[in-house]
Enzyme design. Structure first.
Site, PDB file in Angstrom:
ATOM      1  N   ASP A 167     -25.156  17.268  45.315  1.00 18.19           N
ATOM      2  CA  ASP A 167     -25.541  17.478  44.137  1.00 18.19           C
ATOM      3  C   ASP A 167     -24.893  16.446  43.275  1.00 18.19           C
ATOM      4  O   ASP A 167     -25.822  15.648  42.442  1.00 18.19           O
ATOM      5  CB  ASP A 167     -25.327  18.932  43.428  1.00 18.19           C
ATOM      6  N   HIS A 194     -25.159  25.912  44.590  1.00 17.77           N
ATOM      7  CA  HIS A 194     -25.817  24.733  45.370  1.00 17.77           C
ATOM      8  C   HIS A 194     -27.190  24.761  45.840  1.00 17.77           C
ATOM      9  O   HIS A 194     -27.514  25.027  46.931  1.00 17.77           O
ATOM     10  CB  HIS A 194     -24.997  24.575  46.672  1.00 17.77           C
TER      11      HIS A 194
END
Length: 335
Positions: A167, A194
């Site tokens: 990310d 996530h």
């Protein structure tokens, strides 16, 4: 006779020698991840485990002239236990990949059982290792590993990590495309979880906050949150983000190793058993942490957020609460 340079290099390497084990090493993430770990000078013993092909991957990597030996193990002859024995760091990318139309939650039933069983072996054979979870859905699989380690009496909250580094990499890359900068120079803090709306990039903490229009900002946030879908779609059913995830896993593992080696100011974002929102019933949360010889040395506060980011964090927390409960409940029902 050694030259002075040779002696210095030898001493430096010997001072930070670690065994790293990859569980799921023959898969789409596992192979490139193992290659990148072979190139890390702190890794002196690289152990690769998978149900099949791990010995071939190990033989292939063993030809690369870096300071590590590589061993491959399969399920035969107690291979999992042998791969894990005395490991300092364990990475778990094992599991099935996403396909078009699948969410990370769709993967849960299959990957939950795989991660649970691997966690049991980690508890028995490498109870002091730093454990890095890549297997999706990370928001739920990390709580699964915690519950298994707790049941075995070896859970250490400083050494269990959900790898959310991809990310961060996406945020750095995608932001750089919007503001036309070098992505290698960007450093976006990404917090929360996530998957999808649990991923919260803190763009307000970058120098570009006032330079991005609302339209571009909204598109940027969405792209960071759902960047994985781009890859799944582009691969047309043939896999998900494997190469970028391998780079993310290798970067985070490298930072953990640097922390174990006593290097200073090693900071990464990661999904951990966190104190930040425990009073609100959120037991896991991704934020920046400082890494050290014992694992997590310090958990960073989120800092000043924009109103929009406050709203994103609130939404993420509600979803995370459900994701975490799903993992905990799975272990209760399937010990």
């Amino acid at each position: 006779m050694f030259s002075k340079i040779a002696i210095r290099n030898f001493s430096s390497t010997a001072a930070s020698a670690y065994k790293v084990t990859v569980l799921g090493a023959a898969g789409g993430i596992g192979q490139p991840l193992s290659l990148l770990l072979k190139l890390n000078h702190k890794v002196t013993d690289l152990s690769l485990y998978d149900l099949r092909l791990a010995k071939g991957v190990a033989a292939d990597l063993s030809h690369i002239p870096t300071n590590s030996t590589v061993h491959g193990f399969t399920a035969e002859d107690d291979g999992l236990a042998k791969a894990l024995k005395d490991a300092d760091v364990v990475l778990i990318p094992a599991g099935v990949p996403r396909k078009p139309g699948m969410t990370r939650d769709d993967l849960f039933n299959t990957n939950a059982s795989i991660v649970r069983d691997l966690a049991k072996s980690v508890a028995e054979n490498a109870p002091k290792a730093a454990v890095l979870i890549i297997s999706n859905p990370v928001n739920s699989t990390v709580p699964i590993v915690r519950e298994v380690l707790k049941s075995k009496g070896v859970f250490n909250p400083k050494k269990l990590f959900g790898v959310t580094t991809l990310d961060t990499l996406r945020a750095n890359r995608f932001l750089s495309e919007v503001v036309d900068t070098d992505p290698a120079e960007e450093s976006v803090t990404v917090v929360g979880g996530h998957s999808g709306i649990t991923i919260v990039p803190l763009i307000s903490q970058t120098p570009y906050n006032t330079r991005i229009s609302k339209e571009k900002y909204d598109a940027l946030i969405h792209r960071i949150q759902f960047g994985g879908d781009e890859v799944v779609k582009a691969k047309d059913g043939a896999g998900s983000a494997t190469l970028s995830m391998a780079q993310a896993g290798a970067r985070f593992a490298g930072s953990v190793l640097s922390g174990l080696a006593g290097e200073q100011d090693v900071v990464e974002a990661t999904y951990i058993d966190s104190p930040l929102f425990k009073d609100q019933g959120i037991e896991f949360f991704a934020s920046k942490v400082t890494l050290g010889p014992e694992g997590v040395k310090e958990v960073h506060e989120l800092g000043l957020l924009s109103d929009g980011e406050e709203a994103l964090v609130a939404t993420a927390k509600e979803t995370l609460k459900k994701n975490i409960a799903k993992g905990v409940d799975f272990v209760k029902a399937n010990p």
